[in-house]
Write an enzyme that holds these catalytic residues in place. Structure first.
Site, PDB file in Angstrom:
ATOM      1  N   HIS A  48       0.854  -1.183   0.000  1.00 33.21           N
ATOM      2  CA  HIS A  48       0.000   0.000   0.000  1.00 33.21           C
ATOM      3  C   HIS A  48       0.891   1.234   0.000  1.00 33.21           C
ATOM      4  CE1 HIS A  48      -3.799  -2.066   1.857  1.00 33.21           C
ATOM      5  NE2 HIS A  48      -3.261  -2.775   0.875  1.00 33.21           N
ATOM      6  N   GLU A  50       0.950   3.901   1.723  1.00 31.85           N
ATOM      7  CA  GLU A  50       1.409   4.332   3.047  1.00 31.85           C
ATOM      8  C   GLU A  50       2.624   3.522   3.498  1.00 31.85           C
ATOM      9  OE1 GLU A  50      -1.664   3.383   2.035  1.00 31.85           O
ATOM     10  OE2 GLU A  50      -3.151   3.944   3.522  1.00 31.85           O
ATOM     11  N   CYS A  78      -6.299   1.661   5.775  1.00 34.56           N
ATOM     12  CA  CYS A  78      -6.866   0.425   6.313  1.00 34.56           C
ATOM     13  C   CYS A  78      -6.209   0.122   7.667  1.00 34.56           C
ATOM     14  CB  CYS A  78      -6.643  -0.732   5.332  1.00 34.56           C
ATOM     15  SG  CYS A  78      -4.911  -1.263   5.197  1.00 34.56           S
ATOM     16  N   CYS A  81      -2.401  -0.572   7.588  1.00 36.01           N
ATOM     17  CA  CYS A  81      -1.586   0.626   7.453  1.00 36.01           C
ATOM     18  C   CYS A  81      -1.632   1.492   8.707  1.00 36.01           C
ATOM     19  CB  CYS A  81      -2.028   1.416   6.228  1.00 36.01           C
ATOM     20  SG  CYS A  81      -1.642   0.587   4.669  1.00 36.01           S
TER      21      CYS A  81
END
Length: 144
Positions: A48, A50, A78, A81
């Protein structure tokens, strides 16, 4: 947030879910890392945006914590993360659009409200909510 949106657009062009993130030094304002999702490209469900910017700066500095940095992300992170953001001791989290379905800060697990959470960054947002949400809506509209 506009630079994070550029990363989200680049992710969409790679046929990745269009989420972008920036890691910014809190005092100087210097952008030290920027990324869009790369889960398909890297065959890695944890790639992801992040996590990619956090990993990049931690590796660059040889550290596991980034307490002097702020993270801008186009969509509410999410829970995976959000936990990594906490473990990295990110100073401030700036969210573009909320994510009622998969978010872990304002929705869902509300990770930072849990008594087991050791570090809670300052959370700001939504910021440029409409633009951040539009890029996702358009992306998924083409998929349906």
């Amino acid at each position: 947030m506009r630079l994070a949106l550029e990363e989200a657009k680049a992710a969409a062009a790679r046929d990745e879910v269009p989420i972008g993130a920036l890691l910014v030094h809190g005092e100087s304002g210097e952008v030290v890392a920027r990324a869009g999702n790369r889960t398909i490209e890297m065959s890695d469900p944890s790639a992801h945006a992040e996590l990619l910017v956090i990993r990049e700066q931690c590796a660059r500095l040889g550290v596991q914590r980034l307490p002097e940095y702020d993270l801008y992300v186009t969509l509410e992170p999410c829970t995976m993360c959000v936990a990594a953001i906490s473990f990295a001791r990110i100073r401030r989290l700036i969210i573009g659009a909320p994510d009622e379905k998969g978010g872990g800060v304002l929705h869902g697990a509300k990770f930072y409200e849990q008594p087991t959470c050791h570090h809670r960054p300052e959370v700001i947002g939504p910021l440029l909510e409409q633009e951040c949400g539009d890029i996702l809506r358009e992306f998924f509209k083409t998929k349906r």
